[in-house]
Design a protein around this motif. Structure first.
Motif, PDB file in Angstrom:
ATOM      1  N   ALA B 386      92.514  15.155  47.890  1.00 47.46           N
ATOM      2  CA  ALA B 386      92.225  14.997  49.317  1.00 47.46           C
ATOM      3  C   ALA B 386      90.784  14.546  49.526  1.00 47.46           C
ATOM      4  CB  ALA B 386      92.488  16.312  50.049  1.00 47.46           C
ATOM      5  N   GLY B 387      89.891  15.026  48.674  1.00 40.25           N
ATOM      6  CA  GLY B 387      88.483  14.653  48.808  1.00 40.25           C
ATOM      7  C   GLY B 387      88.266  13.168  48.560  1.00 40.25           C
ATOM      8  N   THR B 388      88.834  12.670  47.448  1.00 31.72           N
ATOM      9  CA  THR B 388      88.661  11.242  47.174  1.00 31.72           C
ATOM     10  C   THR B 388      89.383  10.416  48.239  1.00 31.72           C
ATOM     11  OG1 THR B 388      90.472  11.461  45.619  1.00 31.72           O
ATOM     12  CG2 THR B 388      88.266  11.348  44.686  1.00 31.72           C
ATOM     13  N   GLY B 389      90.558  10.928  48.667  1.00 26.33           N
ATOM     14  CA  GLY B 389      91.294  10.220  49.712  1.00 26.33           C
ATOM     15  C   GLY B 389      90.490  10.158  51.003  1.00 26.33           C
ATOM     16  N   LEU B 390      89.855  11.286  51.310  1.00 30.21           N
ATOM     17  CA  LEU B 390      89.024  11.362  52.521  1.00 30.21           C
ATOM     18  C   LEU B 390      87.890  10.343  52.445  1.00 30.21           C
ATOM     19  CD1 LEU B 390      88.639  13.500  54.959  1.00 30.21           C
ATOM     20  CD2 LEU B 390      86.755  14.302  53.594  1.00 30.21           C
ATOM     21  N   ALA B 391      87.184  10.376  51.312  1.00 31.87           N
ATOM     22  CA  ALA B 391      86.052   9.460  51.159  1.00 31.87           C
ATOM     23  C   ALA B 391      86.546   8.011  51.203  1.00 31.87           C
ATOM     24  CB  ALA B 391      85.338   9.745  49.842  1.00 31.87           C
ATOM     25  N   GLY B 392      87.635   7.754  50.465  1.00 28.93           N
ATOM     26  CA  GLY B 392      88.169   6.390  50.431  1.00 28.93           C
ATOM     27  C   GLY B 392      88.606   5.926  51.810  1.00 28.93           C
ATOM     28  N   GLY B 393      89.319   6.825  52.517  1.00 29.08           N
ATOM     29  CA  GLY B 393      89.808   6.470  53.840  1.00 29.08           C
ATOM     30  C   GLY B 393      88.666   6.163  54.796  1.00 29.08           C
ATOM     31  N   LEU B 394      87.650   7.015  54.762  1.00 26.60           N
ATOM     32  CA  LEU B 394      86.533   6.811  55.683  1.00 26.60           C
ATOM     33  C   LEU B 394      85.769   5.530  55.346  1.00 26.60           C
ATOM     34  CD1 LEU B 394      85.174  10.451  56.134  1.00 26.60           C
ATOM     35  CD2 LEU B 394      86.529   9.079  57.718  1.00 26.60           C
ATOM     36  N   LEU B 395      85.624   5.265  54.044  1.00 29.54           N
ATOM     37  CA  LEU B 395      84.962   4.022  53.642  1.00 29.54           C
ATOM     38  C   LEU B 395      85.777   2.813  54.106  1.00 29.54           C
ATOM     39  CD1 LEU B 395      83.553   4.634  50.060  1.00 29.54           C
ATOM     40  CD2 LEU B 395      82.299   4.084  52.140  1.00 29.54           C
ATOM     41  N   PHE B 396      87.093   2.923  53.928  1.00 25.77           N
ATOM     42  CA  PHE B 396      87.975   1.824  54.333  1.00 25.77           C
ATOM     43  C   PHE B 396      87.829   1.569  55.829  1.00 25.77           C
ATOM     44  CE2 PHE B 396      91.760  -0.466  55.369  1.00 25.77           C
ATOM     45  CZ  PHE B 396      92.123  -1.122  54.207  1.00 25.77           C
ATOM     46  N   VAL B 397      87.819   2.650  56.597  1.00 21.21           N
ATOM     47  CA  VAL B 397      87.675   2.504  58.051  1.00 21.21           C
ATOM     48  C   VAL B 397      86.333   1.847  58.387  1.00 21.21           C
ATOM     49  CG1 VAL B 397      87.372   3.782  60.203  1.00 21.21           C
ATOM     50  CG2 VAL B 397      89.207   4.387  58.638  1.00 21.21           C
ATOM     51  N   ARG B 398      85.307   2.289  57.661  1.00 15.80           N
ATOM     52  CA  ARG B 398      83.960   1.776  57.929  1.00 15.80           C
ATOM     53  C   ARG B 398      83.896   0.267  57.696  1.00 15.80           C
ATOM     54  NH1 ARG B 398      79.244   1.292  58.860  1.00 15.80           N
ATOM     55  NH2 ARG B 398      77.326   1.972  57.861  1.00 15.80           N
ATOM     56  N   TYR B 399      84.545  -0.171  56.644  1.00 15.59           N
ATOM     57  CA  TYR B 399      84.441  -1.589  56.285  1.00 15.59           C
ATOM     58  C   TYR B 399      85.746  -2.332  56.550  1.00 15.59           C
ATOM     59  CZ  TYR B 399      80.118  -0.141  54.152  1.00 15.59           C
ATOM     60  OH  TYR B 399      78.874   0.377  53.957  1.00 15.59           O
ATOM     61  N   ILE B 400      86.528  -1.837  57.501  1.00 20.90           N
ATOM     62  CA  ILE B 400      87.877  -2.382  57.667  1.00 20.90           C
ATOM     63  C   ILE B 400      87.843  -3.862  58.032  1.00 20.90           C
ATOM     64  CG2 ILE B 400      88.094  -1.739  60.113  1.00 20.90           C
ATOM     65  CD1 ILE B 400      91.011  -0.924  59.360  1.00 20.90           C
ATOM     66  N   ASN B 401      86.850  -4.271  58.816  1.00 16.19           N
ATOM     67  CA  ASN B 401      86.810  -5.667  59.232  1.00 16.19           C
ATOM     68  C   ASN B 401      86.394  -6.578  58.088  1.00 16.19           C
ATOM     69  OD1 ASN B 401      87.581  -5.760  62.092  1.00 16.19           O
ATOM     70  ND2 ASN B 401      85.949  -4.245  62.250  1.00 16.19           N
ATOM     71  N   LYS B 402      85.504  -6.076  57.250  1.00 13.91           N
ATOM     72  CA  LYS B 402      85.134  -6.863  56.072  1.00 13.91           C
ATOM     73  C   LYS B 402      86.320  -6.977  55.121  1.00 13.91           C
ATOM     74  CE  LYS B 402      80.197  -6.377  56.120  1.00 13.91           C
ATOM     75  NZ  LYS B 402      79.419  -5.160  56.328  1.00 13.91           N
ATOM     76  N   ILE B 403      87.046  -5.873  54.990  1.00 13.23           N
ATOM     77  CA  ILE B 403      88.219  -5.894  54.114  1.00 13.23           C
ATOM     78  C   ILE B 403      89.248  -6.874  54.652  1.00 13.23           C
ATOM     79  CG2 ILE B 403      90.167  -4.494  53.307  1.00 13.23           C
ATOM     80  CD1 ILE B 403      88.171  -2.097  53.303  1.00 13.23           C
ATOM     81  N   GLU B 404      89.394  -6.857  55.976  1.00 10.55           N
ATOM     82  CA  GLU B 404      90.352  -7.765  56.603  1.00 10.55           C
ATOM     83  C   GLU B 404      89.941  -9.221  56.364  1.00 10.55           C
ATOM     84  OE1 GLU B 404      92.111 -10.246  59.642  1.00 10.55           O
ATOM     85  OE2 GLU B 404      90.050  -9.566  59.859  1.00 10.55           O
ATOM     86  N   ASP B 405      88.658  -9.491  56.509  1.00 10.74           N
ATOM     87  CA  ASP B 405      88.166 -10.847  56.227  1.00 10.74           C
ATOM     88  C   ASP B 405      88.492 -11.245  54.798  1.00 10.74           C
ATOM     89  OD1 ASP B 405      87.169 -11.039  58.724  1.00 10.74           O
ATOM     90  OD2 ASP B 405      85.081 -10.578  58.192  1.00 10.74           O
ATOM     91  N   GLY B 406      88.233 -10.317  53.884  1.00  8.70           N
ATOM     92  CA  GLY B 406      88.483 -10.597  52.466  1.00  8.70           C
ATOM     93  C   GLY B 406      89.946 -10.882  52.210  1.00  8.70           C
TER      94      GLY B 406
END
Lengths: 269, 469
Positions: B386-406
């Protein structure tokens, strides 16, 4: 370190001036009419059929018998790893086999030390941690951490004593059979038990290693006035015990004091 | 103490068990990302709906409205007291919009809203949504500027400074008026544009200055059609495609006049009054709406309907919230599946560790202690997953637009199509409580999944465990 043991050995030597084999009023560990059977499918297989046995404090008793004669079962029942169907186990005259789980756990942890044929070290832990395990089990985090230096020193001294000074951080997989059994001996002793129960401790070792382990046990038995019960097939090994007990078809068939000349201490001279 | 040591050793040494928490991790990360995006959308949508509708709307069941708007407004202000910041009367009706693009006719059915721009701007987000062709903010006004007139009409261009009242100028003036009607209209952005699918750009079908014709029904016993012409002066771009593709704003007075419900000078019927509360007003919207309803009931029974903006958009808001709930439920099943993975792997580990358990018990470990090892192990795995998932999820949300661009660059296709949502970016909103719930839920599932194997391990009798080869 060595000095400490020398002192203790001296103390024991003085103590052992009293003739061995002389029965005191109450035995250290005794069995009264122990019976135990196992269920194999629908048939009941009786293993112990009423065993009476008394072991004196500081005595080294060898238990012999054919395969399936109930040697290991006797040892397990005496060491509270198993409960008898009938009969009783007494420690210093007080019954212990009908105690509650907590007290039985505590007795296994503090009063008994076990040595198994297949060493049974925990594969994830280093030799030192394996040796420390009874103390880790005995104490909670706070108690253990408060005294961890003392415990480590004790465990390290024991590893030195069994000749594994250079193997403290090795995992069981990195140790030879003889080394693993030495570590298991150290583990059995780290909790400073009164009684050591060894189930064919040399059964899986070659002759030289087996002899070495036996020497070690014999020495420890004398050094620390430990009561020991040793299950074995090997009559040569048994001959070095203070007393040999033979189990035949679930009963004690024969008591024999080991011949004076074959006493290990004597034979070494 | 041995419990912690063994938990730690097992955690570090058994990669197969760590594999089982990957699903916990993915589940937690997915839940966090989905919740953040959905909450982001919902928040954005709510703010837009709210902005469009003001706080409370008083409507009349009669589409032709009520002429005594001043009296009604006075009553509303009396009831609302200091809580009311502004009110704006509007007239809403349906109409058909017609204009020409390169000689061919474009026809659309629209919602025609007559407003006073300065009033409307005070009750809701109106001025904020007005733009010209170049996406620059446009003034909240229907005035057709001289500049626009000259740019659009050749006749107006020729007129210039020469204001002699000769025949030529009269004809030119008439022509100019015909080309560019003096009344402005604000067109929904989606109506005025068409998407160029290849250039991914909106092309204007009706740029500013376009003459549009509106056909609507007059208010009378037997409705009869009326037409009026307007000049497009700006575009309404709220980001809610429902609004942007159907709404045309025109001056309230003109609409009242054309419908036959006003004198063209600001006194006339309206069928809605928007009420905006003071910022920081502590009044409960629903309570106030009911109070206004009761007050107006006395003025004219069974005529007015008062609703908060949330009630007016109730089904839509409810749908979004239900969607989120259902999605959460479904996604939680992923973690539940992960729980069964843990259960399976733990059962295997218990079997594998049978002899070690026997040894521990022979050395004096208690039943609860051995069970505790596996429960603790499950909890530790849960925390890691859950901890890694939490960190990963929050990072994904933070950079979601960059990820989408990619991702878009990688696949050559927009993953998040801004055509549909009018958002240049994916809106996100991380709600701490949601994150906390997801984390705790995942931990709970991991622990629950290890209960059964732990009980099995704890119940092993030492002799049987030791005999196990």
């Amino acid at each position: 370190m060595n000095n400490q043991y020398n002192v203790r050995i001296d103390a024991l030597e003085t103590d052992s001036t009293a003739p061995r084999g002389k029965r005191s009023m109450t035995a250290h560990l005794s069995a009264r009419g122990l019976a135990k059977s196992y269920r194999k499918g629908k048939t009941e297989v009786p293993v112990l059929k009423g065993v009476d046995l008394e072991v004196e404090r500081g005595e080294l008793v060898a238990v012999m018998g054919a395969s399936g004669s109930g040697k290991s079962t006797l040892l397990h029942v005496l060491g509270l790893l198993d409960s008898p169907d009938r009969g009783a186990v007494d420690l210093d005259g007080g019954r212990i086999d009908d105690l509650g789980d907590r007290k039985r756990d505590a007795l296994r942890n503090q009063t008994f030390g076990f040595i198994f044929q297949f060493y049974h070290l925990l594969p994830e832990l280093s030799a030192l941690d394996n040796v420390l395990m009874p103390l880790l089990i005995r104490h909670g985090p706070v108690g253990y951490l408060a005294a961890r230096r003392t415990y480590r020193r004790r465990a390290e001294a024991l590893l030195d004593r069994v000749g594994l000074s250079g193997r403290r951080t090795h995992k069981p997989a990195e140790l030879s059979g003889g080394e693993m059994q030495r570590a298991a001996v150290a583990r059995a002793l780290v909790g400073e038990p009164e009684i050591v129960l060894a189930d064919e401790p040399t059964g899986n070792l070659d002759a030289a290693n087996g002899r070495a382990i036996l020497e070690l046990l014999r020495d420890l038995n004398r050094e620390r006035e430990l009561t020991m019960m040793l299950v074995t097939h090997d009559s040569q090994i048994a001959s070095r015990a203070d007393r040999v007990v033979r189990l035949v078809e679930g009963r004690i068939e024969e008591f024999s004091a080991a011949p004076e000349g074959s006493d290990f201490a004597a034979s070494r001279l | 103490m041995y419990k912690y040591l063994l938990c730690w050793k097992y955690l570090r040494g058994r990669y197969i068990a760590l594999a089982s928490v990957v699903s916990v991790m993915l589940g937690v990360a997915t839940l966090i990302v989905v919740n953040a995006v959905m909450a982001g959308f919902a928040t954005k949508m709510r703010s837009r709906l709210h902005g469009f509708l003001s706080d409370i709307v008083v409507m009349s069941y009669d589409r032709n409205g009520f002429a005594n708007a001043d009296e009604v407004t006075a009553r509303i202000r009396e009831i609302g007291g200091d809580d009311i910041e502004a009110t704006a009367g509007t007239m809403e009706t349906y109409a058909i919009l017609r204009f020409y693009v390169g000689g061919s006719e474009v026809t659309k059915e629209v919602k025609l809203i007559g407003v006073k721009p300065e009033e409307r701007a005070k009750t809701g987000d109106f001025a904020e949504f007005l733009f010209d062709e170049n996406d620059r903010p446009a003034p909240a006004s229907f005035e057709v500027s001289e500049e626009l007139r000259k740019k659009t009409s050749p006749a107006a261009g020729v007129l210039g400074e020469n204001m002699d009242d000769d025949i030529l100028n009269q004809a030119l003036r008439k022509q100019a008026l015909d080309d560019v009607p003096p009344r402005g209209a604000i067109l929904g952005y989606a109506m005025a544009t068409a998407r160029d699918p290849e250039k991914h750009r909106d092309e204007y079908l009706a740029p500013r200055g376009t003459k549009v014709m509106l056909v609507f029904a007059r208010a009378s016993k037997r409705p009869e059609p009326a037409t009026d012409e307007f000049t497009v002066v700006s575009f309404f771009k709220s980001g809610m495609s429902e609004y942007d593709s159907s709404i045309v704003f025109v001056p309230l007075e003109r609409l009242q006049f054309m419908l036959g419900m006003g004198d063209g000078e600001g006194r006339g019927a309206v069928n809605q009054i928007h009420i905006k509360l003071k910022p920081g007003s502590k009044a409960d919207l629903n309570v106030l709406a009911r109070k206004i309803q009761r007050g107006l009931e006395r003025l004219r029974p069974l005529y007015f309907k008062v609703a908060t903006w949330e009630e007016m958009q109730g089904p839509l808001l409810a749908a979004v919230s239900i969607e989120q709930d259902i999605l959460n439920m479904l996604l939680f099943f992923i973690i539940a599946v992960a729980g069964f993975g843990i259960l399976a792997i733990f059962s295997m580990i218990v079997v594998e560790k049978t002899r070690d358990i026997g040894v521990l018990k022979a050395l004096g470990a208690s039943t609860t202690g051995v069970g505790g090892i596996f429960l603790g192990y499950g909890l530790a795995l849960g925390i890691v997953g859950a901890g890694t998932g939490l960190a990963g999820g929050l990072l994904f949300v933070r950079y979601i637009n960059k990820i989408e661009d990619g991702l878009s660059a990688l696949t050559g296709q927009r993953v998040f199509n801004p055509d549909i949502y009018y958002f240049s970016e994916i809106p996100t909103r991380v709600e701490p409580w949601t994150v906390a719930w997801v984390f705790c839920g995942a931990l709970l599932i991991a622990v629950l999944a290890s209960v059964w194997p732990a009980i099995r391990a704890a119940r092993l009798r030492p002799v049987e465990a030791l005999r196990y080869e």
